[in-house]
Design a protein around this motif. Structure first.
Motif, PDB file in Angstrom:
ATOM      1  N   ARG A 129     -32.801 -14.723 -36.255  1.00  0.00           N
ATOM      2  CA  ARG A 129     -31.918 -13.549 -36.351  1.00  0.00           C
ATOM      3  C   ARG A 129     -30.774 -13.661 -35.116  1.00  0.00           C
ATOM      4  NH1 ARG A 129     -28.079 -11.171 -36.925  1.00  0.00           N
ATOM      5  NH2 ARG A 129     -27.670  -9.397 -38.236  1.00  0.00           N
ATOM      6  N   LEU A 130     -31.905 -13.661 -33.874  1.00  0.00           N
ATOM      7  CA  LEU A 130     -31.182 -13.856 -32.388  1.00  0.00           C
ATOM      8  C   LEU A 130     -30.704 -15.265 -32.092  1.00  0.00           C
ATOM      9  CD1 LEU A 130     -34.062 -11.446 -30.972  1.00  0.00           C
ATOM     10  CD2 LEU A 130     -31.796 -10.752 -31.788  1.00  0.00           C
ATOM     11  N   ASN A 131     -30.634 -16.115 -33.077  1.00  0.00           N
ATOM     12  CA  ASN A 131     -30.102 -17.264 -32.859  1.00  0.00           C
ATOM     13  C   ASN A 131     -30.842 -18.116 -31.729  1.00  0.00           C
ATOM     14  OD1 ASN A 131     -27.459 -17.254 -34.338  1.00  0.00           O
ATOM     15  ND2 ASN A 131     -26.722 -15.813 -32.663  1.00  0.00           N
ATOM     16  N   ARG A 132     -32.361 -17.946 -31.945  1.00  0.00           N
ATOM     17  CA  ARG A 132     -33.175 -18.653 -31.186  1.00  0.00           C
ATOM     18  C   ARG A 132     -34.297 -19.456 -32.026  1.00  0.00           C
ATOM     19  NH1 ARG A 132     -34.718 -14.176 -26.358  1.00  0.00           N
ATOM     20  NH2 ARG A 132     -32.465 -13.840 -25.617  1.00  0.00           N
ATOM     21  N   VAL A 133     -34.737 -20.252 -31.664  1.00  0.00           N
ATOM     22  CA  VAL A 133     -35.766 -21.253 -32.498  1.00  0.00           C
ATOM     23  C   VAL A 133     -37.186 -20.300 -32.203  1.00  0.00           C
ATOM     24  CG1 VAL A 133     -37.056 -23.343 -32.595  1.00  0.00           C
ATOM     25  CG2 VAL A 133     -34.574 -23.431 -31.869  1.00  0.00           C
ATOM     26  N   PRO A 134     -37.944 -20.075 -33.282  1.00  0.00           N
ATOM     27  CA  PRO A 134     -39.104 -19.468 -33.603  1.00  0.00           C
ATOM     28  C   PRO A 134     -40.220 -20.521 -32.513  1.00  0.00           C
ATOM     29  CG  PRO A 134     -38.347 -19.671 -35.732  1.00  0.00           C
ATOM     30  CD  PRO A 134     -37.088 -20.575 -34.845  1.00  0.00           C
ATOM     31  N   PRO A 135     -41.162 -19.786 -32.018  1.00  0.00           N
ATOM     32  CA  PRO A 135     -42.161 -20.601 -31.104  1.00  0.00           C
ATOM     33  C   PRO A 135     -42.601 -21.883 -31.943  1.00  0.00           C
ATOM     34  CG  PRO A 135     -42.718 -18.148 -31.510  1.00  0.00           C
ATOM     35  CD  PRO A 135     -41.463 -18.285 -32.428  1.00  0.00           C
ATOM     36  N   SER A 136     -43.195 -21.728 -33.133  1.00  0.00           N
ATOM     37  CA  SER A 136     -43.616 -23.057 -33.766  1.00  0.00           C
ATOM     38  C   SER A 136     -43.315 -22.962 -35.243  1.00  0.00           C
ATOM     39  CB  SER A 136     -45.233 -23.236 -33.578  1.00  0.00           C
ATOM     40  OG  SER A 136     -45.640 -24.376 -34.271  1.00  0.00           O
ATOM     41  N   PRO A 137     -42.009 -23.183 -35.793  1.00  0.00           N
ATOM     42  CA  PRO A 137     -41.803 -22.804 -36.859  1.00  0.00           C
ATOM     43  C   PRO A 137     -42.311 -23.842 -38.124  1.00  0.00           C
ATOM     44  CG  PRO A 137     -39.933 -24.358 -35.944  1.00  0.00           C
ATOM     45  CD  PRO A 137     -40.878 -23.815 -34.948  1.00  0.00           C
ATOM     46  N   GLN A 138     -42.638 -24.914 -37.730  1.00  0.00           N
ATOM     47  CA  GLN A 138     -43.702 -25.522 -38.790  1.00  0.00           C
ATOM     48  C   GLN A 138     -45.172 -25.089 -38.838  1.00  0.00           C
ATOM     49  OE1 GLN A 138     -41.707 -27.025 -36.131  1.00  0.00           O
ATOM     50  NE2 GLN A 138     -40.299 -28.438 -37.326  1.00  0.00           N
ATOM     51  N   LEU A 139     -45.535 -24.578 -37.968  1.00  0.00           N
ATOM     52  CA  LEU A 139     -47.028 -24.191 -37.831  1.00  0.00           C
ATOM     53  C   LEU A 139     -46.852 -22.775 -38.549  1.00  0.00           C
ATOM     54  CD1 LEU A 139     -50.018 -24.103 -37.274  1.00  0.00           C
ATOM     55  CD2 LEU A 139     -49.196 -23.127 -35.018  1.00  0.00           C
ATOM     56  N   GLN A 140     -45.881 -21.975 -38.267  1.00  0.00           N
ATOM     57  CA  GLN A 140     -45.708 -20.646 -38.882  1.00  0.00           C
ATOM     58  C   GLN A 140     -45.435 -20.734 -40.317  1.00  0.00           C
ATOM     59  OE1 GLN A 140     -42.658 -19.945 -35.702  1.00  0.00           O
ATOM     60  NE2 GLN A 140     -43.488 -17.712 -35.866  1.00  0.00           N
ATOM     61  N   ILE A 141     -44.643 -21.444 -40.915  1.00  0.00           N
ATOM     62  CA  ILE A 141     -44.629 -21.753 -42.332  1.00  0.00           C
ATOM     63  C   ILE A 141     -45.594 -22.234 -43.003  1.00  0.00           C
ATOM     64  CG2 ILE A 141     -43.361 -22.969 -44.171  1.00  0.00           C
ATOM     65  CD1 ILE A 141     -40.957 -23.097 -42.199  1.00  0.00           C
ATOM     66  N   ARG A 142     -46.364 -23.219 -42.623  1.00  0.00           N
ATOM     67  CA  ARG A 142     -47.783 -23.592 -42.915  1.00  0.00           C
ATOM     68  C   ARG A 142     -48.920 -22.482 -42.992  1.00  0.00           C
ATOM     69  NH1 ARG A 142     -46.851 -28.546 -40.200  1.00  0.00           N
ATOM     70  NH2 ARG A 142     -48.145 -27.716 -38.414  1.00  0.00           N
ATOM     71  N   THR A 143     -48.974 -21.707 -42.066  1.00  0.00           N
ATOM     72  CA  THR A 143     -49.750 -20.454 -41.921  1.00  0.00           C
ATOM     73  C   THR A 143     -49.393 -19.547 -42.765  1.00  0.00           C
ATOM     74  OG1 THR A 143     -50.069 -20.864 -39.446  1.00  0.00           O
ATOM     75  CG2 THR A 143     -50.693 -18.799 -40.204  1.00  0.00           C
ATOM     76  N   LEU A 144     -47.984 -19.195 -43.083  1.00  0.00           N
ATOM     77  CA  LEU A 144     -47.751 -18.398 -44.039  1.00  0.00           C
ATOM     78  C   LEU A 144     -48.403 -18.510 -45.508  1.00  0.00           C
ATOM     79  CD1 LEU A 144     -46.302 -15.599 -44.372  1.00  0.00           C
ATOM     80  CD2 LEU A 144     -44.113 -16.978 -44.813  1.00  0.00           C
ATOM     81  N   ASN A 145     -48.147 -19.964 -45.799  1.00  0.00           N
ATOM     82  CA  ASN A 145     -48.535 -20.569 -46.953  1.00  0.00           C
ATOM     83  C   ASN A 145     -49.961 -20.657 -47.247  1.00  0.00           C
ATOM     84  OD1 ASN A 145     -45.827 -21.234 -47.867  1.00  0.00           O
ATOM     85  ND2 ASN A 145     -46.020 -23.158 -46.937  1.00  0.00           N
ATOM     86  N   HIS A 146     -50.849 -20.657 -46.212  1.00  0.00           N
ATOM     87  CA  HIS A 146     -52.242 -20.708 -46.236  1.00  0.00           C
ATOM     88  C   HIS A 146     -52.716 -19.154 -46.357  1.00  0.00           C
ATOM     89  CE1 HIS A 146     -53.134 -24.953 -45.894  1.00  0.00           C
ATOM     90  NE2 HIS A 146     -52.390 -24.798 -44.614  1.00  0.00           N
ATOM     91  N   LEU A 147     -51.915 -18.209 -45.994  1.00  0.00           N
ATOM     92  CA  LEU A 147     -52.217 -16.870 -45.764  1.00  0.00           C
ATOM     93  C   LEU A 147     -52.075 -16.149 -47.233  1.00  0.00           C
ATOM     94  CD1 LEU A 147     -51.316 -15.586 -42.297  1.00  0.00           C
ATOM     95  CD2 LEU A 147     -53.661 -15.687 -43.139  1.00  0.00           C
TER      96      LEU A 147
END
Length: 210
Positions: A129-147
């Motif tokens: 939202r602030l036009n910045r790249v998240p810390p680790s988007p691939q890992l975050q998306i995988r973590t979200l799916n696992h959680l």
């Protein structure tokens, strides 16, 4: 796929959940829908302002989660003795009774996993939202799916409702503020999942990284 406007096809394919007809998945714009050409079943929707809405729901859910842990869920009164229970007390009760495995499962599914889901959503969507790249988007998306399978807050709510009904037969039971906050947290989390569009998420990431 029944879409009125012009579109281009991607390399992905999607089977209709109703009749199993396989479709080539087109790239569609916000507000458009993809429907099966055989039975008309809805295959997917591209929500408007998907990322902003999911972020708003996640922030709302985090606020309600904090409130749910600050006050009692239920208060029992029997023979002049009153006892209040917080969100974490169920896991503590199992642990103290020697059922530590159940205590860990209850703690993870009712506290840790829901909190982690909200935090991952916020740390993923807020930088974008602030036009910045998240810390680790691939890992975050995988973590979200696992959680997601572990965040069973809605099951926990049903358990509390059942306990509330059963305990009323032999004790005075009153609902605490935390129960309302917890229910609203569950609703906000579900809405965040429903409004989050993964195609829009990856498209936004590519725009920011470009």
């Amino acid at each position: 796929m029944a879409i009125d406007q012009d579109f281009t096809y991607t390399d992905a394919f999607l089977a209709c959940p109703e009749c199993d007809l396989v479709h080539a998945v087109p790239s569609i714009r916000e507000g458009e829908q993809g429907r099966c050409t055989r039975c008309g079943a809805l295959l997917y929707v591209r929500h408007k302002n998907s990322l902003d809405r999911a972020l708003a729901f996640a922030l709302t859910g985090l606020m309600f989660f904090i409130l749910a842990n600050m006050f009692p869920l239920l208060t029992f009164e029997m023979e002049g003795v009153s006892q209040s229970n917080r969100l974490i007390d169920g896991a503590i009760a199992f642990w103290n009774a020697g059922y530590w495995e159940l205590g860990i499962v209850v703690f993870v599914s009712s506290v840790v996993a829901p909190l982690m889901v909200l935090l991952v959503l916020i740390t993923l969507l807020l930088p974008m939202r602030l036009n910045r790249v998240p810390p680790s988007p691939q890992l975050q998306i995988r973590t979200l799916n696992h959680l997601r399978p572990w965040a069973m807050s809605e099951i926990f709510v049903l358990g509390i409702i059942v306990a509330f009904v059963k305990l009323q037969d032999f004790a005075d039971v009153s609902v605490g503020l935390s129960l309302f906050a917890f229910v609203l947290m569950v609703a906000a989390t579900v809405m965040a999942y429903l409004t989050l569009d993964e195609d829009a998420l990856w498209s936004r990431l590519r725009e920011i990284e470009a």
